[in-house]
Design an enzyme around this catalytic site. Sequence first.
Site, PDB file in Angstrom:
ATOM      1  CG  HIS A 128      39.010  28.282  -7.319  1.00 43.03           C
ATOM      2  ND1 HIS A 128      38.944  27.870  -6.001  1.00 43.03           N
ATOM      3  CD2 HIS A 128      37.921  28.216  -7.873  1.00 43.03           C
ATOM      4  CE1 HIS A 128      37.608  27.350  -6.079  1.00 43.03           C
ATOM      5  NE2 HIS A 128      37.015  27.643  -7.137  1.00 43.03           N
ATOM      6  N   GLY A 204      41.117  16.320  -0.207  1.00 42.26           N
ATOM      7  CA  GLY A 204      41.503  17.421   0.638  1.00 42.26           C
ATOM      8  C   GLY A 204      40.705  18.686   0.140  1.00 42.26           C
TER       9      GLY A 204
HETATM   10  P1  OAD Z   1      38.883  24.091   2.732  1.00 41.83           P
HETATM   11  O1  OAD Z   1      39.911  24.645   3.564  1.00 41.83           O
HETATM   12  O2  OAD Z   1      37.484  24.435   2.533  1.00 41.83           O
HETATM   13  O3  OAD Z   1      38.853  22.546   2.916  1.00 41.83           O
HETATM   14  C1  OAD Z   1      40.060  21.773   3.111  1.00 41.83           C
HETATM   15  C2  OAD Z   1      39.734  20.358   3.369  1.00 41.83           C
HETATM   16  O4  OAD Z   1      41.271  19.575   3.552  1.00 41.83           O
HETATM   17  C3  OAD Z   1      39.093  20.140   4.605  1.00 41.83           C
HETATM   18  O5  OAD Z   1      37.952  19.225   4.360  1.00 41.83           O
HETATM   19  C4  OAD Z   1      40.029  19.367   5.393  1.00 41.83           C
HETATM   20  O6  OAD Z   1      39.571  18.424   6.267  1.00 41.83           O
HETATM   21  C5  OAD Z   1      41.037  18.598   4.381  1.00 41.83           C
HETATM   22  N1  OAD Z   1      42.364  18.424   5.027  1.00 41.83           N
HETATM   23  C6  OAD Z   1      43.255  19.115   5.825  1.00 41.83           C
HETATM   24  N2  OAD Z   1      44.008  18.176   5.866  1.00 41.83           N
HETATM   25  C7  OAD Z   1      44.227  17.192   5.149  1.00 41.83           C
HETATM   26  C8  OAD Z   1      45.226  16.376   4.673  1.00 41.83           C
HETATM   27  N3  OAD Z   1      46.255  16.176   4.983  1.00 41.83           N
HETATM   28  N4  OAD Z   1      44.585  15.631   3.791  1.00 41.83           N
HETATM   29  C9  OAD Z   1      43.630  15.517   3.109  1.00 41.83           C
HETATM   30  N5  OAD Z   1      42.698  16.439   3.404  1.00 41.83           N
HETATM   31  C10 OAD Z   1      42.904  17.503   4.495  1.00 41.83           C
HETATM   32  O7  OAD Z   1      39.466  23.883   1.058  1.00 41.83           O
HETATM   33  P2  OAD Z   1      38.822  23.772  -0.176  1.00 41.83           P
HETATM   34  O8  OAD Z   1      37.962  22.826  -0.154  1.00 41.83           O
HETATM   35  O9  OAD Z   1      40.087  23.626  -1.259  1.00 41.83           O
HETATM   36  O10 OAD Z   1      38.293  29.452  -3.272  1.00 41.83           O
HETATM   37  O11 OAD Z   1      38.365  25.235  -0.568  1.00 41.83           O
HETATM   38  C11 OAD Z   1      37.601  25.572  -1.546  1.00 41.83           C
HETATM   39  C12 OAD Z   1      37.771  27.017  -2.013  1.00 41.83           C
HETATM   40  O12 OAD Z   1      37.379  27.834  -1.041  1.00 41.83           O
HETATM   41  C13 OAD Z   1      39.110  27.611  -2.169  1.00 41.83           C
HETATM   42  O13 OAD Z   1      39.589  27.162  -3.507  1.00 41.83           O
HETATM   43  C14 OAD Z   1      38.877  28.958  -2.222  1.00 41.83           C
HETATM   44  C15 OAD Z   1      37.856  29.042  -1.153  1.00 41.83           C
HETATM   45  O14 OAD Z   1      36.915  30.032  -1.191  1.00 41.83           O
HETATM   46  C16 OAD Z   1      38.789  30.543  -3.851  1.00 41.83           C
HETATM   47  O15 OAD Z   1      39.592  31.381  -3.585  1.00 41.83           O
HETATM   48  C17 OAD Z   1      37.946  30.991  -5.107  1.00 41.83           C
END
Ligand code: OAD
Length: 261
Positions: A128, A204
């Site tokens: 991204h 994560g």
């Molecule tokens: P999300 O904010 O959707 O999800 C974050 C995940 O991290 C969740 O499942 C939490 O439960 C988990 N989490 C939180 N704390 C944690 C920890 N200490 N250890 C492990 N996991 C933990 O984030 P992404 O999946 O990265 O795209 O989101 C994907 C994309 O959505 C982003 O890159 C962005 C957004 O739209 C763009 O900007 C194109």
Amino acid sequence: MSQASIPSHTVIDEALSQRIRTARHIVFFTGAGVSAESGIPTFRDAQTGLWAQFDASELATPEAFQADPALVWGWYEWRRMKVLQAQPNPAHFAIARLTQRFPHATVITQNVDDLHERAGHSNILHLHGSLHQPRCFTCGVGYSFDNEIPVEPDYGRRVEPPRCARCDGLIRPGVVWFGESLPAQTLQQAFDAAAQCDVLFSIGTSGVVYPAAQMPHIARDANAAIVHINPQPVSGIYSDDWMLIGAAGDLLPKLEREVFF
Ligand code: OAD
């Protein structure tokens, strides 16, 4: 193998240890949760000050930048400042160490920060984009920040974007906005790594944003072991996957100790 709401593997068992020890190519696929323990506000986190009145998805579009470049640039400068003030956490460091143990290792991230790099791994596939690699909105040529940390107040402010030295166009953040394609070459490298790996860690990430979320599915189709690390069960897991519940900063160093020491 079937989709399952309750995974059958929930601990670092001997079967998983064996798969990891004998792997030749390992993939770490990371999302916002990996940087959460560094205190980076996630994309979906509540915004503060000026930013509270905006939905993040309203600022992350080419149309928003064209309509009000200083507003969008100011928001990204605030986010870049937060990242530069943060430090990599034990999850970033464990990933960097673990990559050294395999003939091939690929780190694929959806994060736009540079914490994997600062933990010591240089070759990261940023699906991204990156807050740290802006480019010209008009001609696409790259722009280098100086090394100073921007100081943006938490209540927010507009900041005029710099101008391109080549065409005088506006410099834009180097991230993928809504409605834009992912960088094609980086995406292909990530797909290739997922298709060729023996073990893929999905860490994560909520796993709902495509095409990035395809990575575990591609690796599973190629018979790789899939290991999810998240404080809460993630959707779309399969019965043969491992679902390790907990914070990445705790579980990755633990896994490293249990598998290799
Ligand atoms: P999300 O904010 O959707 O999800 C974050 C995940 O991290 C969740 O499942 C939490 O439960 C988990 N989490 C939180 N704390 C944690 C920890 N200490 N250890 C492990 N996991 C933990 O984030 P992404 O999946 O990265 O795209 O989101 C994907 C994309 O959505 C982003 O890159 C962005 C957004 O739209 C763009 O900007 C194109």
